[in-house]
Structures are given as structure tokens and as C-alpha cells.
Scaffold this motif. Structure first.
Motif, PDB file in Angstrom:
ATOM      1  N   PHE A  97       6.602  -5.319   2.845  1.00  0.00           N
ATOM      2  CA  PHE A  97       5.146  -5.520   3.328  1.00  0.00           C
ATOM      3  C   PHE A  97       4.918  -6.865   3.850  1.00  0.00           C
ATOM      4  CE2 PHE A  97       5.188  -2.949  -0.652  1.00  0.00           C
ATOM      5  CZ  PHE A  97       4.928  -1.472   0.060  1.00  0.00           C
ATOM      6  N   PRO A  98       5.590  -7.274   4.830  1.00  0.00           N
ATOM      7  CA  PRO A  98       5.344  -8.616   5.404  1.00  0.00           C
ATOM      8  C   PRO A  98       4.113  -9.063   5.836  1.00  0.00           C
ATOM      9  CG  PRO A  98       6.538  -7.255   7.175  1.00  0.00           C
ATOM     10  CD  PRO A  98       6.615  -6.587   5.643  1.00  0.00           C
ATOM     11  N   ALA A  99       3.294  -8.016   6.348  1.00  0.00           N
ATOM     12  CA  ALA A  99       1.970  -8.412   6.762  1.00  0.00           C
ATOM     13  C   ALA A  99       1.144  -8.615   5.507  1.00  0.00           C
ATOM     14  CB  ALA A  99       1.440  -7.188   7.675  1.00  0.00           C
ATOM     15  N   GLU A 100       1.405  -8.083   4.419  1.00  0.00           N
ATOM     16  CA  GLU A 100       0.497  -7.914   3.285  1.00  0.00           C
ATOM     17  C   GLU A 100       0.930  -9.306   2.326  1.00  0.00           C
ATOM     18  OE1 GLU A 100       1.682  -5.176   4.413  1.00  0.00           O
ATOM     19  OE2 GLU A 100      -0.277  -4.009   4.845  1.00  0.00           O
ATOM     20  N   THR A 101       1.897  -9.779   2.531  1.00  0.00           N
ATOM     21  CA  THR A 101       2.550 -10.667   1.565  1.00  0.00           C
ATOM     22  C   THR A 101       2.025 -12.127   1.760  1.00  0.00           C
ATOM     23  OG1 THR A 101       4.909  -9.978   1.414  1.00  0.00           O
ATOM     24  CG2 THR A 101       4.782 -12.206   0.812  1.00  0.00           C
ATOM     25  N   PRO A 102       1.494 -12.901   0.750  1.00  0.00           N
ATOM     26  CA  PRO A 102       0.791 -14.095   0.604  1.00  0.00           C
ATOM     27  C   PRO A 102       1.660 -15.160   1.408  1.00  0.00           C
ATOM     28  CG  PRO A 102       0.806 -13.326  -1.816  1.00  0.00           C
ATOM     29  CD  PRO A 102       1.766 -12.367  -0.593  1.00  0.00           C
ATOM     30  N   LEU A 103       1.116 -16.011   2.111  1.00  0.00           N
ATOM     31  CA  LEU A 103       1.571 -17.176   2.897  1.00  0.00           C
ATOM     32  C   LEU A 103       2.440 -17.914   1.926  1.00  0.00           C
ATOM     33  CD1 LEU A 103      -1.324 -18.290   5.206  1.00  0.00           C
ATOM     34  CD2 LEU A 103       0.567 -16.780   5.820  1.00  0.00           C
ATOM     35  N   VAL A 104       2.010 -18.117   0.861  1.00  0.00           N
ATOM     36  CA  VAL A 104       2.722 -18.937  -0.269  1.00  0.00           C
ATOM     37  C   VAL A 104       3.063 -17.830  -1.387  1.00  0.00           C
ATOM     38  CG1 VAL A 104       2.833 -20.679  -2.010  1.00  0.00           C
ATOM     39  CG2 VAL A 104       1.572 -21.032   0.005  1.00  0.00           C
TER      40      VAL A 104
END
Length: 487
Positions: A97-104
Motif C-alpha cells: 500500500f505505497p499510496a496509503e502508507t504514512p510519510l513517516v
């Protein structure tokens, strides 16, 4: 004699499978007398049905909402997908889920793997499920990945329906199919399971952790598949290695020797006492697999969450001891008594009178309901010789509940809004319990839920008390007041 029918499990007399009908009758009688709101039971021995019952108006052809028993089916899809090479147990959850993963990305989130979702060892201190449901944009994956993680994944068991939703999302992300569609040709069709419905999230993802509806026989077939290590009619459906892993103790979850919720957890299966394991849903949905006895027990119910140990205790106390290893001599008298008991099980319609001197007076009246959390605005009742018709107005719809006197009247309604239900089939019965009180019982027969409505007529006022048989939160009745509208 073994009776066969296409897509149905074979049926035999209990004695043919080493079980005395008299002992089985005692077990059924204990279930019936001690377990409130049991809806169905089916017992398999050596692959054949030796006892089956539905407490009328529940019936063999009607599916039942399984709640968290759904999780074991989701785990089955994961096993199939791993065997087909879509992903592995050790893949990081964030990789899907790269689009849903938090920036940090925290250290603990980075360490969370598929196997941690399966064993409910994500590191969360509590289930993210509520936060997921409450997320305004409906992106449950983002809500899960943003939820605080308290400990290292793999370190402790915390029950986690959100984790099972992520497994469903991983299936969809990797196969391009919803979980339900992925399982259809791989599991449901080979087992001859035709009635299947699985609710979805606002993201269009199968819920995974809850929301699956199946018939009792479908649940029993699923248990039989696991009992036979993934084989069905000599066809390999699921790898034996996966069955062994999924049903083995993967993580400890307590130390109470008398609790079947503290015997360890596998991949979305609970370990039980006596070397058994089960899929398990709240309010009494069970698929119990008894390898040592070569047996499967499927149960659906609407029991209180605090009473869910009781059916399992009766299995250990009354059912296990009567399972012999050799066939027994036929016992037609005991078998007839068992058959008659199984056929007689059911819930009574509401006791009372079919009429009241007040019925004609209040029939057709409209009542304005005081502000309430259910959103009910106006109520109108129509009484006739056949039954009662209750019209309930909300801000967006008019719902109709029809009940019979001494019979169950069928219908469908969205009035009792449970999450994801929509319009739900029901049967209802009603009666006057005194001159000014009318009681209606509404059974949402594809769910565990039963609603009781008591209507008390006091001059121009109407007092309404609504009760539910079981719930995850308060069982306190909802009391509404309404005032007759003029004209």
C-alpha cells in the motif's frame, strides 16, 4: 444407510458413525434448555451428517451472518494466494500500500508483516477497527496504517479485526480480485457452496474480518475441508502444510486452562481444549473441528457475548464422551426420539390475544415521536384480523413492519440499522398482552439479532420500548415517547 444428494453432505444414522442416538439426544436437549437463542446446529462424524437442527423460523436454506467466523475464510484465501505465489508470510504490510502508507514510517510499522496480521500480533494495543470505520474519507487502509503501534509486531496477541481487513485488502491488491471473488472458484464452488454474501467497505474491499453470510451446511463443509487437511472429495483444495500452520498454535493468548479463548491462536483460528480448533464469531457462530474424533460441529446463534463459553463446555462434557470408534447396533426407538426432538425445535410466536377493545380505536392513528437517537419521527399502526402493520417514518424513508398473530409474518426492513446491513429479511409475530399493550417480536433471521417492541397506549400517548437480544454494547432498552397527531 448413507443418504446422498448433489451438493449436500451425506446423512446417516448416528449409530453408523459410532454415536448413540440417546447420548446425542441428551446433548441436543442440553443445548436447547441451557443455551438461549440457539439458531442451528449440524454435527458431522466421519464426513456424514448425524444430526442437524434449525430452531424455527431459522431454516436450512437461510444463510446466517457469521461475524468473526469470517476471519477463518479470509485466512484460507491468504493460504491459497501464498501457494499461488502472490505474496509471502514475511512480506512487509506497507509494501502492498505505497499510496496509503504514512510519510513517516515508524520502526514498528516497517516491521509488520503478513504473518503478524494473521496471528493478530501487529503490535497494536487495541483494535484499529473503530478508528477505521470512523474515518471520514472511508479509506480504512490509511486509518489502519496510521494507527499507533505500541509494541514490536509478533510480541503479543491483541484481537484485531482491522488486521483481517488488511489481509483482504492484500488479496485484492495482489490478485486484482475482491476476496469473495477470489475464493469463489477456489473454495466455494468446489465445496458446492452456492449461497454466499460478503459485505464490503466504503473502499469496495471485502470486509474480511466480519460480514460473511453462509448456511449452516456451508460452515460444516468448511470445517470438513480443514479436518481432511485441505482435501475435498479427493481433490486438493488447500495445501496440507497451510492447514497445519493455520490451525497450529502460532501465538499464546492467555493461561486460563478452562477457557477456550486462552488455548493459543493460529492463523485466524482459535485453538481449543481437547486438541481441537475452531473458527469463531461473536454471538455464538462456531465451526469446531475435532480431529481426534474425526468430527465437525457447526453452530449459529444469537447468544450473549458473556455466554459464549457455555456451548463449548457442553461439547466437552456431553458430546465428546459419546463418540465411539466403532459403529453401534441400530436403535430405532432412540433414533426416533432424537429425530422428533430435532424436528420440534423452534421459537414460539408472541403469546397473547389477537384483538383488544383498543385495537379499533388506535388503528390508523399517527403518533409524533419525541427526538431520539434512532431517528424515528412518526409512527402509524394498522390492526386487522390477520395482524398488525406498523409504519415507521424517518427523515429519509418509511419502513413497514408486518406481524402475524400466532404465526411469523415475513418482510424486509432497514429500520434496525446494523452496520452494512441495508434491508434485512425478518419474520415478526405480535399479540395484545393486555387491553392497552401490544408486543411485537422481530427476528432478523439471517443475523443473530432479535428485537422486541412493547407498545403501551395511554390516552393520546404511545410509549414504545425496544429491546435487543444481544449486542456488543449496552443491552439497555430504548424507550421512546410519542404523541397522537390530530386529524
Amino acid at each position: 444407510m448413507i443418504l446422498h444428494n448433489e451438493n449436500r453432505l451425506p446423512r446417516t444414522a448416528p449409530e453408523q458413525q459410532g454415536i448413540a442416538s440417546a447420548g446425542l439426544l441428551r446433548f441436543i436437549e442440553a443445548l436447547d434448555s441451557q443455551i438461549h437463542e440457539l439458531h442451528s446446529v449440524m454435527l458431522l462424524r466421519y464426513g456424514a451428517v448425524v444430526a442437524e437442527a434449525w430452531w424455527s423460523p431459522y431454516a436450512a436454506e437461510r444463510p446466517h451472518l457469521l461475524f468473526s467466523l469470517s476471519k477463518s475464510f479470509t485466512a484460507t484465501a491468504v493460504g491459497l494466494a501464498i501457494d499461488e505465489g502472490y505474496f509471502t508470510l514475511d512480506d512487509p504490510v506497507t509494501s502492498f500500500f505505497p499510496a496509503e502508507t504514512p510519510l513517516v514510517v515508524s520502526e514498528f510499522l516497517a516491521a509488520m508483516q503478513v504473518k503478524h496480521l494473521l496471528t493478530m500480533a501487529t503490535g497494536h494495543a487495541s483494535d484499529p477497527w473503530t478508528a477505521m470505520n470512523e474515518r471520514l474519507d472511508g479509506n480504512w487502509i490509511k486509518a489502519f496504517l496510521a494507527y499507533p503501534i505500541a509494541t514490536a509486531p509478533g510480541s503479543q496477541f491483541v484481537y484485531n479485526t482491522g488486521a483481517t481487513y488488511l489481509l483482504s485488502a492484500i488479496i485484492q491488491a495482489t490478485t486484482g480480485m475482491r476476496l469473495s471473488a477470489y475464493l469463489d472458484p477456489r473454495l466455494f464452488a468446489p465445496l458446492g457452496i452456492e449461497q454466499m454474501h460478503w459485505q464490503e467497505s466504503p473502499q469496495g474491499i471485502t470486509l474480511g474480518g466480519i460480514g460473511l453470510s453462509l448456511t449452516t451446511e456451508a460452515v460444516a463443509k468448511f470445517g470438513q475441508l480443514y479436518l481432511h487437511k485441505g482435501l475435498w472429495n479427493k481433490q486438493r483444495i488447500l495445501s496440507e502444510a497451510w492447514v497445519d500452520q493455520a490451525t497450529a498454535l502460532q501465538i499464546t493468548n492467555g493461561d486460563d486452562p478452562d477457557s477456550d479463548w486462552a488455548q493459543g491462536y493460529g492463523y485466524q483460528f482459535w485453538r481449543c481444549r481437547h486438541g481441537s480448533y475452531r473458527g469463531d464469531g461473536v454471538f455464538g457462530q462456531y465451526c469446531i473441528v475435532l480431529p481426534a474424533q474425526d468430527a465437525v460441529l457447526a453452530i449459529t446463534a444469537g447468544i450473549d457475548v458473556l455466554a459464549m463459553q457455555q456451548p463449548l463446555d457442553l461439547v466437552w462434557q456431553l458430546l465428546l464422551p459419546i463418540m465411539g470408534t466403532s459403529s453401534l447396533a441400530a436403535d430405532p426407538v432412540a433414533q426416533r426420539a432424537l429425530t422428533e426432538k430435532l424436528a420440534s425445535l423452534g421459537f414460539s410466536t408472541v403469546a397473547g390475544q389477537a384483538s383488544s377493545p383498543l385495537a379499533e380505536l388506535v388503528s390508523g392513528r399517527s403518533y409524533q415521536v419525541a427526538a431520539n437517537r434512532l431517528g424515528l419521527e412518526r409512527i402509524q399502526l394498522h390492526f386487522s384480523a390477520a395482524g398488525c402493520r406498523l409504519l415507521v417514518h424517518t427523515a429519509t424513508s418509511v419502513e413497514t413492519l408486518v406481524c402475524g398473530y400466532g404465526v411469523w409474518q415475513a418482510g424486509a426492513t432497514a429500520l434496525f440499522q446494523q452496520a452494512f446491513f441495508g434491508h434485512t429479511p425478518f419474520v415478526a409475530s405480535g399479540a395484545w398482552t393486555n387491553e392497552a399493550s401490544f408486543i411485537m417480536q422481530v427476528r432478523l433471521y439471517e443475523t443473530p439479532f432479535v428485537y422486541g417492541l412493547t407498545l403501551d397506549f395511554i390516552d393520546t400517548e404511545l410509549l414504545i420500548e425496544i429491546r435487543i437480544n444481544t449486542a456488543l454494547d449496552s443491552l439497555a432498552p430504548v424507550v421512546l415517547t410519542a404523541q397522537q397527531l390530530s386529524g
